[in-house]
Design a protein around this motif. Sequence first.
Motif, PDB file in Angstrom:
ATOM      1  N   LYS A  26      -9.504  10.210  15.981  1.00 30.05           N
ATOM      2  CA  LYS A  26      -8.576   9.219  16.530  1.00 30.05           C
ATOM      3  C   LYS A  26      -8.634   7.917  15.730  1.00 30.05           C
ATOM      4  O   LYS A  26      -7.612   7.288  15.478  1.00 30.05           O
ATOM      5  N   ARG A  27      -9.835   7.542  15.304  1.00 33.15           N
ATOM      6  CA  ARG A  27      -9.980   6.343  14.484  1.00 33.15           C
ATOM      7  C   ARG A  27      -9.297   6.543  13.124  1.00 33.15           C
ATOM      8  O   ARG A  27      -8.599   5.657  12.634  1.00 33.15           O
ATOM      9  N   ALA A  28      -9.467   7.727  12.530  1.00 36.74           N
ATOM     10  CA  ALA A  28      -8.821   8.032  11.243  1.00 36.74           C
ATOM     11  C   ALA A  28      -7.303   8.040  11.391  1.00 36.74           C
ATOM     12  O   ALA A  28      -6.577   7.598  10.489  1.00 36.74           O
ATOM     13  N   GLU A  29      -6.815   8.518  12.526  1.00 35.41           N
ATOM     14  CA  GLU A  29      -5.370   8.527  12.770  1.00 35.41           C
ATOM     15  C   GLU A  29      -4.830   7.098  12.852  1.00 35.41           C
ATOM     16  O   GLU A  29      -3.776   6.785  12.284  1.00 35.41           O
ATOM     17  N   GLN A  70       9.945 -11.217 -12.816  1.00 33.40           N
ATOM     18  CA  GLN A  70       9.360  -9.986 -13.361  1.00 33.40           C
ATOM     19  C   GLN A  70       7.851  -9.927 -13.134  1.00 33.40           C
ATOM     20  O   GLN A  70       7.312  -8.875 -12.777  1.00 33.40           O
ATOM     21  N   GLY A  71       7.184 -11.041 -13.307  1.00 31.72           N
ATOM     22  CA  GLY A  71       5.735 -11.078 -13.063  1.00 31.72           C
ATOM     23  C   GLY A  71       5.405 -10.769 -11.607  1.00 31.72           C
ATOM     24  O   GLY A  71       4.484 -10.000 -11.306  1.00 31.72           O
ATOM     25  N   PHE A  72       6.153 -11.381 -10.713  1.00 34.09           N
ATOM     26  CA  PHE A  72       5.912 -11.140  -9.293  1.00 34.09           C
ATOM     27  C   PHE A  72       6.210  -9.680  -8.933  1.00 34.09           C
ATOM     28  O   PHE A  72       5.468  -9.057  -8.177  1.00 34.09           O
ATOM     29  N   MET A  73       7.289  -9.132  -9.483  1.00 33.57           N
ATOM     30  CA  MET A  73       7.644  -7.735  -9.202  1.00 33.57           C
ATOM     31  C   MET A  73       6.563  -6.792  -9.722  1.00 33.57           C
ATOM     32  O   MET A  73       6.252  -5.786  -9.077  1.00 33.57           O
ATOM     33  N   GLN A  74       5.982  -7.093 -10.858  1.00 34.45           N
ATOM     34  CA  GLN A  74       4.897  -6.251 -11.384  1.00 34.45           C
ATOM     35  C   GLN A  74       3.695  -6.280 -10.432  1.00 34.45           C
ATOM     36  O   GLN A  74       3.105  -5.241 -10.133  1.00 34.45           O
ATOM     37  N   ARG A  75       3.350  -7.469  -9.968  1.00 31.13           N
ATOM     38  CA  ARG A  75       2.225  -7.576  -9.028  1.00 31.13           C
ATOM     39  C   ARG A  75       2.557  -6.886  -7.703  1.00 31.13           C
ATOM     40  O   ARG A  75       1.707  -6.221  -7.107  1.00 31.13           O
ATOM     41  N   LEU A  76       3.785  -7.017  -7.265  1.00 33.03           N
ATOM     42  CA  LEU A  76       4.205  -6.360  -6.031  1.00 33.03           C
ATOM     43  C   LEU A  76       4.181  -4.837  -6.189  1.00 33.03           C
ATOM     44  O   LEU A  76       3.718  -4.116  -5.298  1.00 33.03           O
ATOM     45  N   ASP A  77       4.649  -4.338  -7.331  1.00 30.66           N
ATOM     46  CA  ASP A  77       4.602  -2.894  -7.597  1.00 30.66           C
ATOM     47  C   ASP A  77       3.155  -2.396  -7.641  1.00 30.66           C
ATOM     48  O   ASP A  77       2.847  -1.311  -7.135  1.00 30.66           O
ATOM     49  N   ALA A  78       2.273  -3.194  -8.230  1.00 30.26           N
ATOM     50  CA  ALA A  78       0.858  -2.811  -8.268  1.00 30.26           C
ATOM     51  C   ALA A  78       0.283  -2.759  -6.851  1.00 30.26           C
ATOM     52  O   ALA A  78      -0.484  -1.839  -6.511  1.00 30.26           O
ATOM     53  N   ALA A  79       0.669  -3.730  -6.024  1.00 30.74           N
ATOM     54  CA  ALA A  79       0.200  -3.735  -4.636  1.00 30.74           C
ATOM     55  C   ALA A  79       0.730  -2.518  -3.883  1.00 30.74           C
ATOM     56  O   ALA A  79       0.006  -1.894  -3.088  1.00 30.74           O
ATOM     57  N   ILE A  80       1.968  -2.156  -4.139  1.00 33.77           N
ATOM     58  CA  ILE A  80       2.565  -0.974  -3.482  1.00 33.77           C
ATOM     59  C   ILE A  80       1.835   0.289  -3.923  1.00 33.77           C
ATOM     60  O   ILE A  80       1.517   1.148  -3.094  1.00 33.77           O
ATOM     61  N   GLN A  81       1.548   0.408  -5.210  1.00 24.47           N
ATOM     62  CA  GLN A  81       0.822   1.584  -5.704  1.00 24.47           C
ATOM     63  C   GLN A  81      -0.579   1.659  -5.096  1.00 24.47           C
ATOM     64  O   GLN A  81      -1.038   2.738  -4.695  1.00 24.47           O
ATOM     65  N   THR A  82      -1.230   0.513  -5.026  1.00 25.49           N
ATOM     66  CA  THR A  82      -2.565   0.483  -4.411  1.00 25.49           C
ATOM     67  C   THR A  82      -2.477   0.903  -2.953  1.00 25.49           C
ATOM     68  O   THR A  82      -3.290   1.704  -2.472  1.00 25.49           O
ATOM     69  N   GLN A  83      -1.494   0.398  -2.246  1.00 24.93           N
ATOM     70  CA  GLN A  83      -1.337   0.748  -0.840  1.00 24.93           C
ATOM     71  C   GLN A  83      -1.002   2.229  -0.675  1.00 24.93           C
ATOM     72  O   GLN A  83      -1.454   2.864   0.268  1.00 24.93           O
ATOM     73  N   GLN A  84      -0.240   2.792  -1.590  1.00 26.69           N
ATOM     74  CA  GLN A  84       0.064   4.221  -1.524  1.00 26.69           C
ATOM     75  C   GLN A  84      -1.203   5.052  -1.727  1.00 26.69           C
ATOM     76  O   GLN A  84      -1.375   6.101  -1.101  1.00 26.69           O
ATOM     77  N   ARG A  85      -2.113   4.583  -2.579  1.00 29.27           N
ATOM     78  CA  ARG A  85      -3.394   5.272  -2.736  1.00 29.27           C
ATOM     79  C   ARG A  85      -4.222   5.155  -1.455  1.00 29.27           C
ATOM     80  O   ARG A  85      -4.888   6.110  -1.047  1.00 29.27           O
ATOM     81  N   VAL A  86      -4.157   3.977  -0.818  1.00 34.90           N
ATOM     82  CA  VAL A  86      -4.855   3.786   0.459  1.00 34.90           C
ATOM     83  C   VAL A  86      -4.296   4.762   1.502  1.00 34.90           C
ATOM     84  O   VAL A  86      -5.052   5.379   2.261  1.00 34.90           O
ATOM     85  N   ALA A  91      -4.882   9.596   4.678  1.00 38.57           N
ATOM     86  CA  ALA A  91      -4.356  10.910   5.084  1.00 38.57           C
ATOM     87  C   ALA A  91      -5.416  11.984   4.875  1.00 38.57           C
ATOM     88  O   ALA A  91      -5.586  12.883   5.719  1.00 38.57           O
ATOM     89  N   GLN A  92      -6.156  11.898   3.778  1.00 34.44           N
ATOM     90  CA  GLN A  92      -7.211  12.881   3.516  1.00 34.44           C
ATOM     91  C   GLN A  92      -8.347  12.740   4.527  1.00 34.44           C
ATOM     92  O   GLN A  92      -8.859  13.736   5.039  1.00 34.44           O
ATOM     93  N   ARG A  93      -8.729  11.506   4.820  1.00 34.08           N
ATOM     94  CA  ARG A  93      -9.776  11.290   5.840  1.00 34.08           C
ATOM     95  C   ARG A  93      -9.319  11.809   7.191  1.00 34.08           C
ATOM     96  O   ARG A  93     -10.107  12.400   7.938  1.00 34.08           O
ATOM     97  N   LEU A  94      -8.051  11.608   7.505  1.00 35.20           N
ATOM     98  CA  LEU A  94      -7.511  12.110   8.770  1.00 35.20           C
ATOM     99  C   LEU A  94      -7.565  13.631   8.816  1.00 35.20           C
ATOM    100  O   LEU A  94      -8.004  14.218   9.807  1.00 35.20           O
ATOM    101  N   ALA A  95      -7.142  14.267   7.747  1.00 36.35           N
ATOM    102  CA  ALA A  95      -7.177  15.736   7.700  1.00 36.35           C
ATOM    103  C   ALA A  95      -8.610  16.255   7.829  1.00 36.35           C
ATOM    104  O   ALA A  95      -8.863  17.219   8.566  1.00 36.35           O
ATOM    105  N   ASP A  96      -9.539  15.609   7.141  1.00 35.24           N
ATOM    106  CA  ASP A  96     -10.941  16.021   7.225  1.00 35.24           C
ATOM    107  C   ASP A  96     -11.489  15.833   8.634  1.00 35.24           C
ATOM    108  O   ASP A  96     -12.184  16.703   9.163  1.00 35.24           O
ATOM    109  N   ALA A  97     -11.175  14.697   9.238  1.00 33.47           N
ATOM    110  CA  ALA A  97     -11.661  14.412  10.593  1.00 33.47           C
ATOM    111  C   ALA A  97     -11.077  15.397  11.601  1.00 33.47           C
ATOM    112  O   ALA A  97     -11.776  15.868  12.499  1.00 33.47           O
TER     113      ALA A  97
END
Length: 154
Positions: A26-29, A70-86, A91-97
Amino acid sequence: MTAPQPLLSLLAHAERERNDAMSDAKRAELEHRTAVRQSEQLLAYRSDYEQRWSRSFGDGGGIAIMHCYQGFMQRLDAAIQTQQRVVALAAQRLADAQALWQQREIRVASVRKLAERRGEEARTVERRREQKLQDEHAMRAAWLRSNGAALAPL
């Protein structure tokens, strides 16, 4: 009679493990939902930001503003990619749990079934013992009646 005490202790232990696994799932969810929501917010913010700036570019903006965008968009895209990895990790922790919770649930069911079987076996043994005692008592009573009548003085 119930199941032997060691089986009841094992069942209690298995139930505690199952409950812990359920709490973890439930915590992982919750963590996964939070990560997804944050990712969606970042994507929505990016979309809004692009729309605002596309209107600003129509009004005529300088090169410095374009570099800033452009600089801000690059940083924003990096933040989005990082969040997608999170999100993927969550999702993997949820599946394992959830898998662990399911395994623990199966274990509880197995131990419970074994305890029920052992309890039923003990009850069957007790019923047979009682039946044997009743049969022996009935045979003694019948023997005493038949031998008592034969030995009785006239």
